[in-house]
Design a protein around this motif. Structure first.
Motif, mmCIF file in Angstrom:
data_model
loop_
_atom_site.group_PDB
_atom_site.id
_atom_site.type_symbol
_atom_site.label_atom_id
_atom_site.label_comp_id
_atom_site.label_asym_id
_atom_site.label_seq_id
_atom_site.Cartn_x
_atom_site.Cartn_y
_atom_site.Cartn_z
ATOM 1 N N ARG A 130 0.850 -1.192 0.000
ATOM 2 C CA ARG A 130 0.000 0.000 0.000
ATOM 3 C C ARG A 130 0.883 1.238 0.000
ATOM 4 O O ARG A 130 0.914 2.033 0.931
ATOM 5 C CB ARG A 130 -0.949 -0.029 1.202
ATOM 6 N N ARG A 159 4.624 7.448 -0.386
ATOM 7 C CA ARG A 159 3.417 7.803 0.370
ATOM 8 C C ARG A 159 2.713 6.501 0.731
ATOM 9 O O ARG A 159 2.559 5.614 -0.113
ATOM 10 C CB ARG A 159 2.504 8.711 -0.452
ATOM 11 N N GLN A 200 -0.492 4.192 2.614
ATOM 12 C CA GLN A 200 -1.937 4.269 2.742
ATOM 13 C C GLN A 200 -2.488 3.196 3.680
ATOM 14 O O GLN A 200 -1.996 2.068 3.721
ATOM 15 C CB GLN A 200 -2.594 4.112 1.364
ATOM 16 N N ASN A 201 -3.529 3.592 4.421
ATOM 17 C CA ASN A 201 -4.319 2.620 5.170
ATOM 18 C C ASN A 201 -5.191 1.842 4.196
ATOM 19 O O ASN A 201 -5.277 2.167 3.001
ATOM 20 C CB ASN A 201 -5.200 3.335 6.201
ATOM 21 N N ASP A 259 -8.284 1.852 3.896
ATOM 22 C CA ASP A 259 -9.377 2.674 3.357
ATOM 23 C C ASP A 259 -8.886 3.773 2.421
ATOM 24 O O ASP A 259 -9.663 4.590 1.941
ATOM 25 C CB ASP A 259 -10.200 3.289 4.493
ATOM 26 N N GLY A 260 -7.566 3.802 2.163
ATOM 27 C CA GLY A 260 -7.011 4.785 1.249
ATOM 28 C C GLY A 260 -6.494 6.042 1.914
ATOM 29 O O GLY A 260 -5.851 6.873 1.255
ATOM 30 N N SER A 261 -6.770 6.217 3.199
ATOM 31 C CA SER A 261 -6.260 7.394 3.908
ATOM 32 C C SER A 261 -4.748 7.282 4.086
ATOM 33 O O SER A 261 -4.176 6.196 4.073
ATOM 34 C CB SER A 261 -6.949 7.541 5.266
ATOM 35 N N MET A 262 -4.103 8.425 4.263
ATOM 36 C CA MET A 262 -2.642 8.464 4.274
ATOM 37 C C MET A 262 -2.073 8.132 5.653
ATOM 38 O O MET A 262 -2.639 8.507 6.679
ATOM 39 C CB MET A 262 -2.158 9.848 3.840
ATOM 40 N N ILE A 263 -0.963 7.414 5.640
ATOM 41 C CA ILE A 263 -0.176 7.179 6.853
ATOM 42 C C ILE A 263 1.102 8.005 6.700
ATOM 43 O O ILE A 263 1.787 7.923 5.679
ATOM 44 C CB ILE A 263 0.202 5.699 7.019
ATOM 45 N N TYR A 264 1.438 8.777 7.695
ATOM 46 C CA TYR A 264 2.590 9.668 7.580
ATOM 47 C C TYR A 264 3.904 8.912 7.799
ATOM 48 O O TYR A 264 3.959 7.951 8.585
ATOM 49 C CB TYR A 264 2.467 10.820 8.573
#
Length: 336
Positions: free
Chosen positions: A102, A125, A127-128, A130-135
């Motif tokens: 991901r 970059r 992603q979780n 669900d598509g949200s970003m992990i820093y």
């Protein structure tokens, strides 16, 4: 054949018990684990178990052992206090990020003195599900805690090569962590094979040393860089002033590019101390035949000052933020 460190293989825990109380409790611990049908290898005062067994061990032994006299390690890494084991369990989510790949890359432009695109840095970059970003400041500590830096670095490197293929020959700077490569001939083979499969010219790839993990073994780093060079790739050194302080060492490493860190770039047009550092850095680069690159540029003034001094390449938000597609630098930039 693949090494376990470069894949998301099951973690092997080794637990070491010391002190009379802990050693007296050891038979009881072994009996409990076997009763739970957990495979245990006992060697003296050390237990070897899988992650399921380690969780059971920690639950059972929390009130039984003198925790200060117990340590553990994973995958033959450094020994840690037993109290830290729960952090390894809590970071299990990083395994799925790596296993499911991901990861995407964003492109940040690197320009020459005329503000023409010279290259792009490939920035990972994450992603979780669900598509949200992990820093990144969450990703890399989690990977280190789980012993997954090797695997994370590999999947980031492979993803960057895939995205570099879309640049059609424009140079791509790809970050890598030297401490995640124990044998360049083995660990970098898949990267080389992928670039060949995708038709990516080695001359278009620049592998950039990341000093997030400080390099202690310079001979190992030289071996890695020598291997890259032998395969036709270029490489860059980041934060040179921090980790590689002597001309002799820099000459030995022979980097094609040297990047001046943004802490010495931002405000350099008006800061005499930063100007002195920028000048010394440039002298180093010129002496060993490296191309000097200033990163983190956000104003026209800093760009103009560094360009006039003799810097050849530039990177920063002034020219473009990282983006999902490799965009050209907009020439109607602000002069603030």
């Amino acid at each position: 054949m693949q090494c376990n460190s470069c894949t998301v293989a099951a973690i092997k825990f080794e637990i070491k018990l010391e002190g009379q109380t802990n050693l007296s409790a050891l038979p009881m611990v072994i009996e409990h684990l076997k009763r739970r049908e957990i495979d245990v290898v006992l060697k003296g005062n050390k237990l070897q178990i899988d992650e399921k067994g380690a969780r059971e061990f920690l639950d059972f032994c929390n009130d039984l052992l003198v925790m200060e006299a117990a340590t553990f390690r994973i995958n033959q890494e450094a020994w840690q206090p037993l109290q830290e084991m729960s952090k390894v369990f809590a970071m299990e989510w990083i395994d799925a990020v790596i296993k499911d790949e991901r990861i995407i890359c964003h492109y940040q432009p690197i320009v020459d003195g005329d503000e023409n695109i010279y290259a792009y840095e490939m920035l990972a970059r994450f992603q979780n599900e669900d598509g949200s970003m992990i820093y990144p400041n969450e990703i890399f500590p989690a990977a280190k805690t789980r012993g997954r830096l090797y695997a994370l670095d590999r999947v980031c490197r492979m993803t960057a090569v895939k995205y570099a293929a879309a640049l059609n020959g424009t140079k791509a700077f790809i970050n890598f962590i030297p401490t995640s490569i124990y044998s360049p001939e083995f660990c970098l083979r898949s990267t080389i094979e992928l670039s060949e499969k995708l038709g990516v010219n080695p001359n278009s790839l620049v592998f950039e040393v990341v000093e997030t993990e400080k390099v202690d073994d310079i001979n190992h780093l030289k071996k890695i860089l020598s291997y890259y060079r032998s395969r036709g790739f270029d490489y860059a050194l980041d934060d040179v002033g921090e980790g590689y302080s002597t001309i002799e060492l820099l000459a030995d490493l022979q980097p094609k590019y040297m990047k001046l860190d943004m802490q010495f770039v931002q405000g350099v047009a008006t800061d005499t101390k930063k100007q002195e550092i920028a000048k010394k850095f440039l002298e180093k680069a010129q002496e060993i035949g490296s191309i000097p690159l200033a990163e983190g540029i956000e104003t026209r003034q800093d760009f103009d000052w560094l360009k006039q001094l003799g810097y050849q390449l530039f990177q920063g938000y002034y020219f473009g933020k990282p983006s999902a597609t490799p965009v050209a630098v907009v020439q109607t930039l602000t002069t603030s």
